[in-house]
Design a protein around this motif. Structure first.
Motif, short mmCIF file in Angstrom:
data_model
loop_
_atom_site.label_atom_id
_atom_site.label_comp_id
_atom_site.label_asym_id
_atom_site.label_seq_id
_atom_site.Cartn_x
_atom_site.Cartn_y
_atom_site.Cartn_z
N GLU A 3 -98.52 -23.26 -71.92
CA GLU A 3 -99.76 -23.05 -72.69
C GLU A 3 -99.43 -22.63 -74.12
O GLU A 3 -100.07 -23.10 -75.07
CB GLU A 3 -100.62 -21.98 -72.02
CG GLU A 3 -101.22 -22.41 -70.71
CD GLU A 3 -101.95 -21.27 -70.01
OE1 GLU A 3 -102.21 -20.24 -70.66
OE2 GLU A 3 -102.24 -21.42 -68.82
N ASP A 6 -98.20 -25.64 -76.05
CA ASP A 6 -99.33 -26.51 -76.38
C ASP A 6 -100.15 -25.91 -77.52
O ASP A 6 -100.60 -26.62 -78.42
CB ASP A 6 -100.22 -26.74 -75.16
CG ASP A 6 -99.56 -27.62 -74.11
OD1 ASP A 6 -98.58 -28.32 -74.44
OD2 ASP A 6 -100.02 -27.60 -72.95
N GLU A 7 -100.33 -24.59 -77.48
CA GLU A 7 -101.08 -23.91 -78.54
C GLU A 7 -100.35 -24.07 -79.88
O GLU A 7 -100.96 -24.40 -80.89
CB GLU A 7 -101.25 -22.42 -78.22
CG GLU A 7 -101.98 -21.66 -79.31
CD GLU A 7 -102.02 -20.16 -79.07
OE1 GLU A 7 -102.65 -19.46 -79.88
OE2 GLU A 7 -101.40 -19.68 -78.10
#
Length: 181
Positions: A3, A6-7
């Motif tokens: 995550e 991806d951020e």
């Protein structure tokens, strides 16, 4: 972990499109991770971890200066970690690897070891005289007379590269001859 990566990728894409707030969030988000990487790398290399902040600044500066080279279709984290690794390696190379050992801890061991036999000046001179003239002249000028490679090249009308080759070959030949004795 995924995550976060991806951020970061999304923030970097937005930053490249001109979103300053996204760029600031990205830098604030990667700084602690980069700091931890620098500290771990320094500790593994036996260096003081208090030097990590300098490396963090170099990494962040490199990210800023090289952000245009990042491929927006690729994930951001591998690109960042490659920069971080290279900056850490550069910093370690600049610092060098220095290990200080108190020689007093080895005084007894050093006193017990027999002195290594070294060839006499006469033996070296005899073996030196048997080398090809170019090698002998180069060794004489550089090793004995302390002449620089540049000056030796000029005196012998050779290129500096040829002087280095003759020096290397002469030293290797001289060493081999002295070991045979």
């Amino acid at each position: 972990m995924r995550e976060r990566e991806d951020e970061w990728t999304g923030l970097m894409r937005a930053a490249l499109m001109g979103d300053d707030a996204a760029y600031q969030r990205l830098l604030r988000g990667i700084a602690p991770v980069v700091r931890a990487l620098a500290r771990r790398g320094l500790a593994r290399a036996g260096q003081a971890v208090d030097q990590a902040e300098d490396i963090v600044q170099e990494i962040l500066l490199a990210v800023h200066l090289k952000r245009h080279t990042w491929d927006a279709n690729a994930p951001f984290a591998p690109w960042l970690f490659a920069i971080a690794r290279n900056k850490l390696i550069d910093a370690l190379r600049r610092r060098g690897r220095r290990v200080f050992v108190n020689i007093d801890d080895f005084a007894e061991t050093l006193a017990e070891e027999p002195a290594a036999e070294t060839p006499s000046t006469r033996e070296v001179a005899t073996q030196l005289a048997q080398l090809p003239s170019r090698q002998r002249d180069v060794l004489q000028l550089i090793a004995v007379d302390s002449t620089s490679i540049k000056d030796t090249a000029q005196k012998l009308a050779m290129s500096e590269g040829a002087v280095r080759v003759a020096l290397h070959r002469g030293l290797a030949s001289l060493t081999a001859r002295l070991r045979e004795k």
